[in-house]
Design an enzyme around this catalytic site. Structure first.
Site, PDB file in Angstrom:
ATOM      1  N   GLU A 177       0.806  -1.231   0.000  1.00  0.00           N
ATOM      2  CA  GLU A 177       0.000   0.000   0.000  1.00  0.00           C
ATOM      3  C   GLU A 177       0.836   1.277   0.000  1.00  0.00           C
ATOM      4  O   GLU A 177       0.612   2.193   0.798  1.00  0.00           O
ATOM      5  CB  GLU A 177      -0.968  -0.008   1.193  1.00  0.00           C
ATOM      6  CG  GLU A 177      -1.898  -1.208   1.185  1.00  0.00           C
ATOM      7  CD  GLU A 177      -2.780  -1.321   2.434  1.00  0.00           C
ATOM      8  OE1 GLU A 177      -2.773  -0.404   3.264  1.00  0.00           O
ATOM      9  OE2 GLU A 177      -3.486  -2.339   2.555  1.00  0.00           O
ATOM     10  N   GLU A 282      -5.850 -10.919  -0.975  1.00  0.00           N
ATOM     11  CA  GLU A 282      -6.660 -10.668   0.228  1.00  0.00           C
ATOM     12  C   GLU A 282      -8.152 -10.689  -0.125  1.00  0.00           C
ATOM     13  O   GLU A 282      -8.926  -9.845   0.319  1.00  0.00           O
ATOM     14  CB  GLU A 282      -6.286  -9.309   0.852  1.00  0.00           C
ATOM     15  CG  GLU A 282      -4.817  -9.177   1.164  1.00  0.00           C
ATOM     16  CD  GLU A 282      -4.449  -7.918   1.932  1.00  0.00           C
ATOM     17  OE1 GLU A 282      -5.337  -7.237   2.484  1.00  0.00           O
ATOM     18  OE2 GLU A 282      -3.236  -7.606   1.982  1.00  0.00           O
TER      19      GLU A 282
HETATM   20  O1  9MR Z   1      -7.117  -8.051   8.981  1.00  0.00           O
HETATM   21  C1  9MR Z   1      -6.114  -7.240   9.547  1.00  0.00           C
HETATM   22  C2  9MR Z   1      -6.568  -6.673  10.871  1.00  0.00           C
HETATM   23  O2  9MR Z   1      -6.774  -7.723  11.814  1.00  0.00           O
HETATM   24  C3  9MR Z   1      -5.538  -5.696  11.402  1.00  0.00           C
HETATM   25  O3  9MR Z   1      -6.047  -5.066  12.573  1.00  0.00           O
HETATM   26  C4  9MR Z   1      -5.210  -4.652  10.355  1.00  0.00           C
HETATM   27  C5  9MR Z   1      -4.090  -3.736  10.799  1.00  0.00           C
HETATM   28  O4  9MR Z   1      -2.871  -4.436  10.930  1.00  0.00           O
HETATM   29  O5  9MR Z   1      -4.813  -5.271   9.131  1.00  0.00           O
HETATM   30  C6  9MR Z   1      -5.782  -6.115   8.587  1.00  0.00           C
HETATM   31  O6  9MR Z   1      -5.282  -6.662   7.396  1.00  0.00           O
HETATM   32  C7  9MR Z   1      -5.040  -5.736   6.337  1.00  0.00           C
HETATM   33  C8  9MR Z   1      -3.833  -6.206   5.579  1.00  0.00           C
HETATM   34  O7  9MR Z   1      -2.739  -6.388   6.462  1.00  0.00           O
HETATM   35  C9  9MR Z   1      -3.463  -5.233   4.475  1.00  0.00           C
HETATM   36  N1  9MR Z   1      -4.595  -4.975   3.610  1.00  0.00           N
HETATM   37  C10 9MR Z   1      -5.835  -4.626   4.263  1.00  0.00           C
HETATM   38  C11 9MR Z   1      -6.190  -5.675   5.320  1.00  0.00           C
HETATM   39  C12 9MR Z   1      -7.547  -5.389   5.948  1.00  0.00           C
HETATM   40  O8  9MR Z   1      -7.528  -4.160   6.600  1.00  0.00           O
END
Ligand code: 9MR
Length: 370
Positions: A177, A282
């Site tokens: 990102e 994802e």
């Molecule tokens: O699913 C993840 C959530 O449990 C965490 O709190 C969050 C922050 O670290 O990240 C979420 O996963 C993200 C992923 O790492 C990157 N793309 C977006 C995902 C959903 O927010």
């Protein structure tokens, strides 16, 4: 042929009452699937249908982002993960803050657990994620140092993590990102401290630490913004053309049941035109994108969601074999999706329901590769 099947299924669905219970829908799908799958044995009797799983049926790696606490504590979850998936991503356990909570402290326990679990059960591990603007520990956010000290911090983290799992984690989301929705570089702490070439250097450092690891740039928005998509493709092509060791492009694809097929197709095919490996990294398909607090999961929504999963998987499966790195769903079931907590709304985005039972989209995913 398959499209016709799906069309027929859709027609049958629409002849059913929309209020049909979701369980009845699943029953119908399972019955028609078993009929199709029954085959004659040598004696001429028909054999019971083979139990299908993603792991057995998908022609490319099909994975999920997993929660280590659930893997350890919830037997249904663990058994389902063992049975269904050939590839695992840590939902959170390999993020900077989780692995490296203080400057001189690494906490490997959950990541090690996942890598061992994967090895014991013969599954691939995809590493997520080395460099991201979120989930950073406060020591990084508060770090005081000149550009050389920042470069060391950055390089040390990448190389400590990649070398820890060298040969066991086959691939990494090296940078996650790095772009804003308007296509400009995100004004992250990494950009501020290291300048725009931090992205290329992250890949170089990761490559030095494990020359065999497949290195990905991962982002979201390919399917809903042509501006963001173009910026991502441009970034990735620029890295590739500059000789940076980048091997793949990750499309997060947190999408919705009413996203257009044209947009989804553009996301997948444009990514493949980079020539790199493509990871739908994802995937989840929200059915309540408008945050309706009292929505219920109807049979119609279930079928519309299944159609969307079908389209995405079918489109991905049409890519050249060497570019199909795989598809990973973000979480396993509607009980553990990040969406309900994050958006504070009911939603049902995954192939398994809250009781870990297969939904209509489960069969649609398998049908999409037949
Ligand atoms: O699913 C993840 C959530 O449990 C965490 O709190 C969050 C922050 O670290 O990240 C979420 O996963 C993200 C992923 O790492 C990157 N793309 C977006 C995902 C959903 O927010």
């Amino acid at each position: 042929m398959r499209a016709l099947n799906r069309f027929n299924r859709k027609a049958v669905f629409h002849s059913l009452k929309v209020s049909l219970a979701a369980t009845a829908v699943s029953l119908f799908l399972c019955t028609s699937c078993s009929k199709a799958k029954n085959s004659k044995s040598i004696s001429g009797d028909s054999e019971p249908a083979k139990v299908e799983s993603f792991q057995k049926n998908m022609p490319f790696a099909f994975g999920a982002a997993v929660n280590i606490n659930l893997l350890k504590s919830n037997t249904s979850y663990r058994e389902l993960v063992i049975k269904e998936y050939s590839s695992l991503t840590a939902e959170n356990a390999m993020k900077f803050g989780a692995l490296h909570p203080a400057e001189k402290t690494y906490n490997w326990s959950d990541a090690d657990y996942l890598v061992q679990f994967a090895s014991d059960n013969n599954k691939r591990v995809h590493g997520h994620t080395l460099i991201w603007y979120k989930s950073l520990p406060t020591w990084v956010m508060d770090f005081q140092g000149d550009s050389e000290a920042w470069e060391q911090l950055f390089k040390n983290h990448i190389q400590a993590v990649v070398s820890r799992f060298r040969g066991r984690v086959v691939s990494w989301d090296v940078v996650n990102e790095a772009l804003e929705d308007n296509g400009t570089l995100r004004n992250s702490i990494w950009l501020q401290k290291l300048g725009p070439n931090y992205i290329a250097r992250a890949f170089q450092y990761a490559h030095e630490a494990d020359p065999n690891a497949l290195l990905f740039y991962n982002d979201y928005g390919h399917e809903y913004s042509s501006v963001k998509r173009a910026a991502i493709i441009n970034l990735v092509n620029g890295l590739k053309n500059a000789g940076v060791p980048i091997h793949g492009i990750g499309l997060q694809m947190h999408t919705r049941y009413n996203q257009t097929d044209a947009n989804l197709n553009a996301a997948i095919t444009d990514a493949s035109q980079t020539g790199l490996k493509v990871h739908i990294s994802e995937l989840d398909i929200a059915v309540n994108p408008d945050n309706n607090p009292s929505l219920t999961f109807s049979a119609l929504l279930e079928e519309q969601q299944a159609e969307k999963y079908f389209f995405i998987v079918k489109t991905f499966n049409a890519l050249p074999a060497n570019q199909k790195f795989g598809i990973t769903t973000w979480n396993v079931s509607d009980a553990d999706t990040w969406i309900t907590g994050h958006y504070k709304r009911p939603d049902w985005p995954l192939p398994f329901d809250k009781n870990y039972k297969r939904k209509a989209c489960y069969q649609a995913i398998i049908d999409a590769v037949k």
